[in-house]
Design a protein around this motif. Structure first.
Motif: not given
Length: 352
Positions: A245, A255, A324, A327, A330
């Protein structure tokens, strides 16, 4: 009687000479009669080992083709998702304007407009205007709702395609191990048979021919086990779609921001330490032109949210790279040929 006795003695002497000759030099028989059999055995062993290796190689190549096809599917779905998300942002702005108008105008404003009419025809005209306005507002709402459903459908599609990809990636890893095992077995067999051949030129020629076939196959198909192993880490990077994410400044699984993820992948799967930011990462490695990109090269974009290098991804091959992104999406697969990438493209680096 004398003649028969003489023939028996002659036959006995001839047999004795042959027996003594073979006893004194047993290798004479081996060189004369055993060599063809030895050559055939050498050839059979090497050809079987080569056949096993080629079968493992074909299995690996077929799975990698399927993985590449899945990459393209994911890219198309991500592009569709981005398109709907951008369209919904515009719809939301229109919907916000509707809500602001309704809030600021007050619930009695429509009544004031209607009953302020000076004639019945004016009343009907104003009523029709309000109806059209409300219908338009409703259509905007319906459009927003439809786009929300489309976004969910694309997100579910991505989950399914990512799950299908993971099955292929697991299979590819097993096939890679099998390929490496068969290659080692082939090299061992080749080495053993070359040692056995000794001065037997025919056996050596057979082994040499097989060795040449192995070398040519590895070069033309780019499936030398070492080369395969050198890029197998990309499958581990692919497998992270759907689990990683986006988090600005993130460096801990799951993350990450764009450079945090790249740094993690290179450290964990390649044993290479990269700087923390995309800007700093762009300063290491060897520059690579677009036409010479290879799987594993770093792709850099500039001016995405600030000046200079501001985004990084990893090239997968076939014009696709993984990064990546943000938001909304991802970890995702994109094309280096899409308008956004071409507009912000800074360059590429190869880090070994």
């Amino acid at each position: 009687m004398l003649k028969r006795s003489h023939k028996k003695k002659t036959y006995f002497l001839f047999s004795t000479v042959i027996a003594l000759t073979l006893t004194v030099n047993p290798f004479l028989a081996q060189d004369s009669y055993g060599a063809p059999s030895s050559n055939a055995t050498t050839k059979a062993k090497l050809e079987q080992a080569l056949k096993d290796y080629n079968a493992a190689k074909t299995s690996y190549e077929n799975v990698q083709k399927q993985i590449s096809a899945t990459d393209k599917k994911l890219n198309e779905t991500f592009q569709q998702l981005t398109k709907v998300q951008n369209e919904q942002e515009l719809t939301k702005k229109r919907l916000d304007q509707v809500l602001i108008r309704l809030y600021t105008s007050g619930s009695n404003n429509m009544g004031v407009q209607l009953f302020g009419s000076k004639s019945f025809s004016e009343f009907l005209g104003r009523l029709e205007g309000i109806r059209l306005l409300m219908e338009n507002d409703y259509q905007i709402y319906q459009q927003y709702k439809k786009q929300t459903d489309q976004i969910k459908q694309n997100q579910e599609k991505i989950k399914k395609e990512a799950a299908d990809s993971k099955v292929l990636l697991t299979t590819a890893e097993k096939n890679m191990d099998q390929l490496e095992s068969k290659y080692k077995a082939l090299q061992t067999t080749l080495k053993n048979e070359q040692a056995k051949a000794g001065k037997n030129q025919q056996a050596k020629a057979v082994a040499k021919a097989i060795e040449k076939t192995i070398t040519n196959t590895s070069k033309t198909k780019n499936t030398d086990p070492q080369k395969v192993k050198d890029t197998a880490w990309l499958n581990k990077a692919r497998a992270m779609i759907g689990t990683v994410q986006y988090k600005f400044g993130g460096t801990t699984y799951p993350y990450f921001d764009c450079s945090g993820w790249v740094q993690y992948v290179f450290r964990e799967y390649r044993g290479i330490k990269l700087p923390r930011t995309s800007s700093a990462q762009s300063q290491v490695g060897t520059p690579v032109s677009k036409s010479n990109l290879q799987p594993g090269d770093l792709i850099f974009l500039q001016g995405t949210y600030k000046g200079g290098v501001s985004h990084v991804g990893i090239y997968l091959g076939d014009g696709l790279y993984i990064s990546n992104s943000n938001e909304k999406n991802d970890l995702r697969i994109d094309s280096i040929n899409k308008t956004y990438t071409k507009t912000h493209y800074w360059g590429a680096k190869r880090v070994n």
